[in-house]
Design a protein around this motif. Structure first.
Motif, PDB file in Angstrom:
ATOM      1  N   SER A 197       3.783   1.139  -9.485  1.00  0.00           N
ATOM      2  CA  SER A 197       4.085   1.139  -8.332  1.00  0.00           C
ATOM      3  C   SER A 197       4.512  -0.551  -8.130  1.00  0.00           C
ATOM      4  N   ILE A 198       5.100  -0.782  -6.784  1.00  0.00           N
ATOM      5  CA  ILE A 198       5.311  -2.031  -6.556  1.00  0.00           C
ATOM      6  C   ILE A 198       4.196  -2.528  -5.763  1.00  0.00           C
ATOM      7  N   ARG A 199       3.331  -3.427  -6.083  1.00  0.00           N
ATOM      8  CA  ARG A 199       2.174  -4.061  -5.677  1.00  0.00           C
ATOM      9  C   ARG A 199       2.361  -5.221  -4.841  1.00  0.00           C
ATOM     10  N   LEU A 200       2.116  -5.243  -3.254  1.00  0.00           N
ATOM     11  CA  LEU A 200       2.654  -6.150  -2.432  1.00  0.00           C
ATOM     12  C   LEU A 200       1.310  -6.526  -1.430  1.00  0.00           C
ATOM     13  N   GLY A 201       0.790  -7.886  -1.545  1.00  0.00           N
ATOM     14  CA  GLY A 201      -0.110  -8.464  -0.598  1.00  0.00           C
ATOM     15  C   GLY A 201       0.553  -8.532   0.535  1.00  0.00           C
ATOM     16  N   VAL A 202      -0.208  -8.290   1.606  1.00  0.00           N
ATOM     17  CA  VAL A 202       0.048  -8.650   3.037  1.00  0.00           C
ATOM     18  C   VAL A 202      -0.786  -9.383   3.671  1.00  0.00           C
ATOM     19  N   SER A 203      -0.816 -10.816   3.949  1.00  0.00           N
ATOM     20  CA  SER A 203      -1.861 -11.566   4.555  1.00  0.00           C
ATOM     21  C   SER A 203      -1.240 -12.258   5.616  1.00  0.00           C
ATOM     22  N   GLY A 204      -2.394 -12.822   6.652  1.00  0.00           N
ATOM     23  CA  GLY A 204      -2.056 -13.473   8.085  1.00  0.00           C
ATOM     24  C   GLY A 204      -3.283 -13.366   8.573  1.00  0.00           C
ATOM     25  N   ILE A 205      -3.418 -14.420   9.588  1.00  0.00           N
ATOM     26  CA  ILE A 205      -4.671 -14.461  10.377  1.00  0.00           C
ATOM     27  C   ILE A 205      -4.579 -13.398  11.292  1.00  0.00           C
ATOM     28  N   ASP A 241       3.986   5.167  -4.769  1.00  0.00           N
ATOM     29  CA  ASP A 241       5.097   4.335  -5.225  1.00  0.00           C
ATOM     30  C   ASP A 241       5.203   2.728  -4.907  1.00  0.00           C
ATOM     31  N   VAL A 242       4.456   2.633  -3.746  1.00  0.00           N
ATOM     32  CA  VAL A 242       4.057   1.362  -3.237  1.00  0.00           C
ATOM     33  C   VAL A 242       2.663   1.080  -2.900  1.00  0.00           C
ATOM     34  N   VAL A 243       2.124   0.146  -3.268  1.00  0.00           N
ATOM     35  CA  VAL A 243       0.741  -0.158  -2.870  1.00  0.00           C
ATOM     36  C   VAL A 243       0.646  -1.448  -1.922  1.00  0.00           C
ATOM     37  N   LEU A 244      -0.042  -1.466  -0.689  1.00  0.00           N
ATOM     38  CA  LEU A 244       0.131  -2.689   0.019  1.00  0.00           C
ATOM     39  C   LEU A 244      -1.347  -2.871   0.210  1.00  0.00           C
ATOM     40  N   VAL A 245      -1.529  -4.332  -0.172  1.00  0.00           N
ATOM     41  CA  VAL A 245      -2.857  -4.699  -0.181  1.00  0.00           C
ATOM     42  C   VAL A 245      -3.087  -5.633   1.135  1.00  0.00           C
ATOM     43  N   GLU A 246      -3.680  -5.239   2.155  1.00  0.00           N
ATOM     44  CA  GLU A 246      -3.959  -5.919   3.348  1.00  0.00           C
ATOM     45  C   GLU A 246      -5.102  -7.023   3.113  1.00  0.00           C
ATOM     46  N   THR A 247      -5.082  -8.190   3.610  1.00  0.00           N
ATOM     47  CA  THR A 247      -6.139  -9.104   3.687  1.00  0.00           C
ATOM     48  C   THR A 247      -5.765 -10.268   4.753  1.00  0.00           C
ATOM     49  N   VAL A 248      -6.835 -11.118   5.007  1.00  0.00           N
ATOM     50  CA  VAL A 248      -7.225 -11.646   6.431  1.00  0.00           C
ATOM     51  C   VAL A 248      -6.556 -13.059   6.716  1.00  0.00           C
ATOM     52  N   GLY A 249      -6.339 -13.781   5.463  1.00  0.00           N
ATOM     53  CA  GLY A 249      -5.268 -14.883   5.722  1.00  0.00           C
ATOM     54  C   GLY A 249      -6.022 -16.116   6.034  1.00  0.00           C
TER      55      GLY A 249
END
Lengths: 340, 340
Positions: free
Chosen positions: A66-74, A160-168
């Protein structure tokens, strides 16, 4: 995930039939089997967690695709909305999307707004998507380990895509950056850190900076903010690295910038896969993670020996107070243990 | 330091008379005694190093009184020249100055241009100054430990200001930032990282950024660079921290900006001492350093057990190749050792 609980295979005596069933389910891309496998690896019951580890070892040959994408932000930057919009785009293109959340505060509060299905209506309504809230492990290290393993399980289940959400705002970003291929930091239109409340070092983790909510009255300001960040990033160092940081503007609300974000991520991923850089980065991440886990375990064992923890603490106090040197105290602690 | 070698006290059988002599020398602010003490702690001979540790433990009550300032920047930025000018200013004000160098490359090359007396003519000519080149330990950790201990010895010998010079392109900056009260990063007039060759993360370590060589044709450009960095730093995060990063311009050649730099450092140091922030930071540094040393020693011992190092390596390869999970492999390694 309630959908994964209480199935009949739970009752097998040695777990091998259960392992078999879950592995087969994952191979068959069954979302409930994936949910169940994650519940197993997150279990605080040793025997259940062991079954989870067995499942994971069995499906390892299926991982890594997979495409591993981290997504972060306050909080308030619109992570869930952007992930939902990005997810919808991917689903429309026929790709399967998994969203995992890393939120150490969920340990304290018992819940997390990250990975909240009600905030991701498109993904929640589509059976090709998988959403999993943050595990409530005892500490960030535990959350990080479980999330790394959940990424592998999701890959084995064909996402195919794993998005990892976190808090920033803290250490969890560092953890997530070390488990993904790319790290996207969402920021609000505005001027610098006062508004963003970012911790020092977070901006440096980003491969992509997205100035989000670039719509309506904020569209112009978002463009200015993007330019300011582009300028600022030139003063941050990191010369000689191949990974340029890109700055984009986007509005999930208006559907602007989402395609651009994905094109960028996908192009880079393909480029890095072809050049071998992706594989190299992942190997380095795995190696580093393995070393850290061994270090943690070895230290835990050391500190659990009779009298060591209390001695460690008293020596630490003396060192902090300047009565002993750190080097001398460390020598003393380890020498005392050796002669036990 | 050749001045410290071959003195008569070397010949005492159990070292106790030697310890006494060196301690007395340090208490008497004898530069040769300080040089000798540092030579002892740097010694690769176990018995000599032990004498050094004894000296250090004895003088611990005299430590902690100096302003500890890290000075970093790429080769050619003028670190030695600035340190010499700053040192001269301090000597003129009646303060005693020690310069220590941290250069991991000296291990490879067998020498370092950091802490080079010929590049610091004012300091080299003044007996109230003390200059010590980088120790040539086996690794950066060794260099860092020896430099931390040299700071303490210099403080015990009555030095009011300890300047720690380092090279600005790698891990040694992180080490130095963790052993000083303030960290000054020298940069050249110009635009951003292409010119500076800085590693990602180095700018974030700085408490003070000095745009150096701000003279002649470069004076205007230096002011522009300073403004650019001020603007860029607003986008770096770190809101809520009390430590604002200051950006100054200076020219050691023309004696410009040196007083301003020192005023800034001194004001902050006094403010932090009064508020307790200085003490807190130093205690945290000591605690962190102690923990790291214990971890290193415990890991070294673990890896030196029969068969462990080779097993560690083979498991690490399997983890890197994606054949085993990091968690499972770490469990396996530690469990196998336990049953030995």
């Amino acid at each position: 995930m309630s959908e994964a609980e209480g199935t009949a295979v739970d009752d097998t005596p040695d777990g091998s039939a259960e392992v078999e069933a879950v592995v087969e389910g994952i191979q068959g891309r069954d979302r409930r089997a994936l949910a169940k496998a994650i519940t197993l690896i997150e279990s605080r019951r040793g025997d259940r967690a062991e079954v989870g580890q067995e499942v994971l070892e069995r499906v390892m040959p299926l991982t890594g695709g997979s495409i591993r994408l981290g997504v972060s932000g306050i909080p308030g930057v619109g992570k869930s909305t952007l992930i939902d919009a990005l997810g919808k785009l991917l689903l429309d293109r026929g790709q399967r999307v998994a969203v995992l959340a890393v939120d150490p505060s969920s340990t304290v509060s018992g819940g997390s707004i990250l990975g909240d299905k009600s905030r991701m209506p498109h993904l929640a309504a589509d059976e090709r998507a998988f959403i999993r809230p943050s595990p409530t492990a005892a500490n960030l290290g535990g959350v990080a380990r479980r999330t790394r393993e959940a990424i592998l399980l999701a890959e084995a289940a064909g996402y195919d895509v794993v998005l990892v959400e976190t808090v920033g705002v803290g250490q969890s970003e560092v953890e997530v950056a070390q488990m993904v291929d790319f790290f996207a930091l969402l920021l609000l239109p505005g001027s610098g850190d006062e508004l963003q409340g970012l911790k020092k070092g977070i901006v440096e983790l980003a491969d992509v900076i997205v100035i989000h909510k670039a719509d309506g009255d904020l569209a112009d300001q978002a463009r200015r903010t993007a330019n300011d960040y582009r300028a600022a990033l030139r003063y941050l160092g990191a010369s000689g690295t191949a990974r340029e940081v890109e700055v984009l503007t986007a509005s999930a609300h208006e559907g602007e910038g989402i395609e651009e974000l994905w094109s960028l991520v996908q192009e880079r991923w393909e480029k890095d896969r072809t050049s071998g850089a992706l594989d190299e980065r992942r190997r380095a991440q795995q190696r580093q993670w393995f070393r850290r886990l061994v270090e943690e375990k070895v230290m835990d064992e050391f500190l659990s020996r009779a009298g060591v923890a209390s001695r460690f603490e008293s020596l630490e106090s003396e060192v902090a107070a300047g009565r002993k040197t750190a080097g001398g105290a460390a020598d003393e602690l380890v020498a005392a243990t050796r002669s036990n």
